[in-house]
Design a protein around this motif. Structure first.
Motif, PDB file in Angstrom:
ATOM      1  N   GLU A 111       0.824  -1.208   0.000  1.00 25.78           N
ATOM      2  CA  GLU A 111       0.000   0.000   0.000  1.00 25.78           C
ATOM      3  C   GLU A 111       0.853   1.251   0.000  1.00 25.78           C
ATOM      4  OE1 GLU A 111      -4.009  -1.698   2.224  1.00 25.78           O
ATOM      5  OE2 GLU A 111      -2.589  -0.560   3.402  1.00 25.78           O
ATOM      6  N   ARG A 112       0.295   2.296  -0.601  1.00 23.35           N
ATOM      7  CA  ARG A 112       0.823   3.662  -0.521  1.00 23.35           C
ATOM      8  C   ARG A 112       2.288   3.793  -0.953  1.00 23.35           C
ATOM      9  NH1 ARG A 112      -2.900   6.920   1.905  1.00 23.35           N
ATOM     10  NH2 ARG A 112      -4.747   5.763   2.572  1.00 23.35           N
ATOM     11  N   TYR A 137      -2.983  -7.698   8.558  1.00 24.90           N
ATOM     12  CA  TYR A 137      -2.212  -6.464   8.729  1.00 24.90           C
ATOM     13  C   TYR A 137      -1.245  -6.577   9.913  1.00 24.90           C
ATOM     14  CZ  TYR A 137      -4.616  -3.804   5.120  1.00 24.90           C
ATOM     15  OH  TYR A 137      -5.061  -3.333   3.918  1.00 24.90           O
ATOM     16  N   ASP A 217       0.392   2.975   6.995  1.00 26.08           N
ATOM     17  CA  ASP A 217       0.192   4.066   6.013  1.00 26.08           C
ATOM     18  C   ASP A 217       1.388   5.011   6.011  1.00 26.08           C
ATOM     19  OD1 ASP A 217      -2.300   3.067   5.496  1.00 26.08           O
ATOM     20  OD2 ASP A 217      -3.365   4.925   5.929  1.00 26.08           O
ATOM     21  N   GLU A 266      -3.960   8.193  10.128  1.00 28.47           N
ATOM     22  CA  GLU A 266      -3.483   7.413   8.973  1.00 28.47           C
ATOM     23  C   GLU A 266      -3.280   8.372   7.802  1.00 28.47           C
ATOM     24  OE1 GLU A 266      -6.592   4.513   8.096  1.00 28.47           O
ATOM     25  OE2 GLU A 266      -5.251   2.967   8.841  1.00 28.47           O
ATOM     26  N   GLY A 286     -10.851   2.225   8.406  1.00 28.59           N
ATOM     27  CA  GLY A 286     -10.755   1.220   7.343  1.00 28.59           C
ATOM     28  C   GLY A 286     -10.824   1.883   5.971  1.00 28.59           C
ATOM     29  N   TRP A 287     -11.685   1.339   5.097  1.00 28.82           N
ATOM     30  CA  TRP A 287     -11.825   1.897   3.742  1.00 28.82           C
ATOM     31  C   TRP A 287     -12.866   3.024   3.714  1.00 28.82           C
ATOM     32  CZ3 TRP A 287      -7.915   0.346   0.984  1.00 28.82           C
ATOM     33  CH2 TRP A 287      -7.443  -0.960   1.069  1.00 28.82           C
ATOM     34  N   GLN A 323      -9.704   9.710   1.029  1.00 31.23           N
ATOM     35  CA  GLN A 323      -8.693   9.639   2.087  1.00 31.23           C
ATOM     36  C   GLN A 323      -7.367  10.124   1.505  1.00 31.23           C
ATOM     37  OE1 GLN A 323      -7.586   5.707   3.432  1.00 31.23           O
ATOM     38  NE2 GLN A 323      -7.236   6.422   5.528  1.00 31.23           N
ATOM     39  N   TRP A 342     -12.001   4.953  -1.972  1.00 34.21           N
ATOM     40  CA  TRP A 342     -11.849   3.492  -2.024  1.00 34.21           C
ATOM     41  C   TRP A 342     -13.157   2.826  -2.415  1.00 34.21           C
ATOM     42  CZ3 TRP A 342      -6.949   2.812  -2.124  1.00 34.21           C
ATOM     43  CH2 TRP A 342      -6.090   3.521  -1.291  1.00 34.21           C
TER      44      TRP A 342
HETATM   45  C1  DGJ Z   1      -6.950   2.614   5.554  1.00 32.02           C
HETATM   46  C2  DGJ Z   1      -5.600   2.804   4.959  1.00 32.02           C
HETATM   47  O1  DGJ Z   1      -5.371   4.146   4.806  1.00 32.02           O
HETATM   48  C3  DGJ Z   1      -5.529   2.076   3.634  1.00 32.02           C
HETATM   49  O2  DGJ Z   1      -4.288   2.311   3.045  1.00 32.02           O
HETATM   50  C4  DGJ Z   1      -5.784   0.628   3.907  1.00 32.02           C
HETATM   51  O3  DGJ Z   1      -4.776   0.139   4.751  1.00 32.02           O
HETATM   52  C5  DGJ Z   1      -7.128   0.463   4.571  1.00 32.02           C
HETATM   53  N1  DGJ Z   1      -7.183   1.232   5.775  1.00 32.02           N
HETATM   54  C6  DGJ Z   1      -7.410  -0.981   4.901  1.00 32.02           C
HETATM   55  O4  DGJ Z   1      -8.592  -1.086   5.634  1.00 32.02           O
END
Ligand code: DGJ
Length: 374
Positions: A111-112, A137, A217, A266, A286-287, A323, A342
């Motif tokens: 991710e990211r 995770y 993140d 995050e 989360g998402w 986000q 997302w």
């Molecule tokens: C929020 C994070 O910012 C995303 O990159 C990802 O990890 C999601 N959570 C997963 O739920």
């Protein structure tokens, strides 16, 4: 004629919508939340991304997402552009491995990803959040890859947790003495006032000291003096860390600081304006989108001060449905705020929010625009 009208109208609507999809790939505006087609007519697949400007070209790196899973089946993608509107698909910059047990085995979570260029070594350095395959995770690692060319291929170097054995730079002897009194076994119940105080005082830093701090993140930032920093959600996403990189941008140095301890942030994105560092983050839901947060500091090592949500207007309390992921400097006091909308049920259909950052009373504000030209 009247009986045919609904059919003619339907055909016209289909034609118009097809035309507008194609126009969105060709005209000159950014339309947040809409499909964004690359030079092959495909929706750009570079989520949680960041942009590197190098020799007059922008390179957009991001997570390739599949139709049914957010796990990394392909890798980190790269797109290039000279106008930020029309993007050439450069393909996969970092490919997932088919070797069982590899840190980046296909099916892991990446991710990211962010890429920075090191002028001393001439290398492009990619950092990303890595979760090992089939471990949810729990691993909470960062990964590093390197390439001689912006579009890759990037060679994976290593992954690990952050700064093992190191306390944050601000932990003086008094803070260390307090941390010494904190015992994780006494804080089984989360979210109590006592637990918050203990987390602020380093309960989780101490818990993870030996094996290294959690790293989820993240973003990278290169300062005017060439020093680079890795900014990541640590301590079970409760506290952000800012870690100074070594001069080759491939490792952590020993120095890091904490931002908003126990603040649950995050999605960090950062920029500097007139000597002030601004960081925009999200909460942890989360998402699902939540309200953006904003912090500023006169020095990257702090002190960091929290400000109200910089978003203004409809759905500002949900960051317009997105986000944060990156803040792109354009020069001439202009920046673009980049975020992801997302779509966890159809990850590849996640959308992008790109909005200009304005300043009011010298503080960043972000307003929704349906379409705008960078
Ligand atoms: C929020 C994070 O910012 C995303 O990159 C990802 O990890 C999601 N959570 C997963 O739920």
């Amino acid at each position: 004629m009247t009986t045919h009208f609904p059919y003619i109208r339907a055909i016209l609507l289909v034609l118009l919508s097809t035309l507008s999809i194609h126009m969105s790939a060709q005209d000159s505006d950014i339309r947040s939340g809409k499909l964004w087609l690359d030079d092959q007519g495909q929706h750009i697949n570079a989520h949680g991304g960041g942009i590197l400007q190098h020799n007059g070209t922008y390179y957009w790196y991001g997570e390739h997402k599949s139709d049914h899973t957010s796990n990394a089946l392909v890798g980190v993608t790269c797109y290039s552009s000279t106008d930020l509107i029309h993007w050439h698909n450069c393909g996969v910059a970092l490919s997932m491995s088919d070797r069982p047990g590899s840190d980046i085995e296909r099916g892991c979570i990446i991710e990211r990803p962010k890429v920075i260029y090191n002028h001393r070594t001439g290398k492009f350095c990619m950092w990303f959040h890595l979760e090992l395959k089939d471990q949810g995770y729990g691993a909470a690692r960062y990964g590093v890859a390197v390439s001689d060319r912006p579009e890759g291929p990037f060679e994976f170097l290593s992954s690990q947790r952050a700064n093992p054995g190191q306390w944050p730079t601000e932990f003086d002897s008094r803070a260390l003495a307090i941390a010494d009194t904190l015992h994780i076994a006494r804080y089984q119940q989360w979210w109590t006032p006592d637990w918050y105080r203990a987390v602020e005082c380093g309960l989780f830093v101490k818990r993870d000291l030996e094996g290294g701090q959690m790293s989820r993140d993240m973003t990278l930032y290169v300062d005017d003096d060439g020093k680079a920093y890795h900014i990541y959600s640590s301590e079970d996403n409760l506290t952000l860390h800012i870690a100074l990189l070594t001069d080759d941008y491939l490792h952590h140095s020993d120095r890091y600081t904490r931002v908003a301890p126990a603040g649950h942030n995050e999605a960090p994105a950062i920029f500097k304006r007139q000597g002030t560092y601004w960081m925009i983050t999200s909460g942890c839901t989360g998402w699902a989108p939540n309200a953006a947060r904003m912090f500023s500091a006169p020095c990257i090592w702090g002190p960091w001060t929290q400000h109200p949500n910089p978003c203004i207007g409809p759905r500002a309390d949900k960051t317009f449905g997105g986000q944060s992921t990156f803040i792109l400097p354009l020069g001439n006091d202009r920046w673009i705020f980049m975020a992801d909308i997302w779509r966890p049920r159809h990850p590849s259909d996640a959308r992008y929010i790109w909005l200009p950052i304005d300043f009011e009373d010298d503080k960043p504000v972000i307003r929704w625009c349906d379409e705008w030209h960078p």
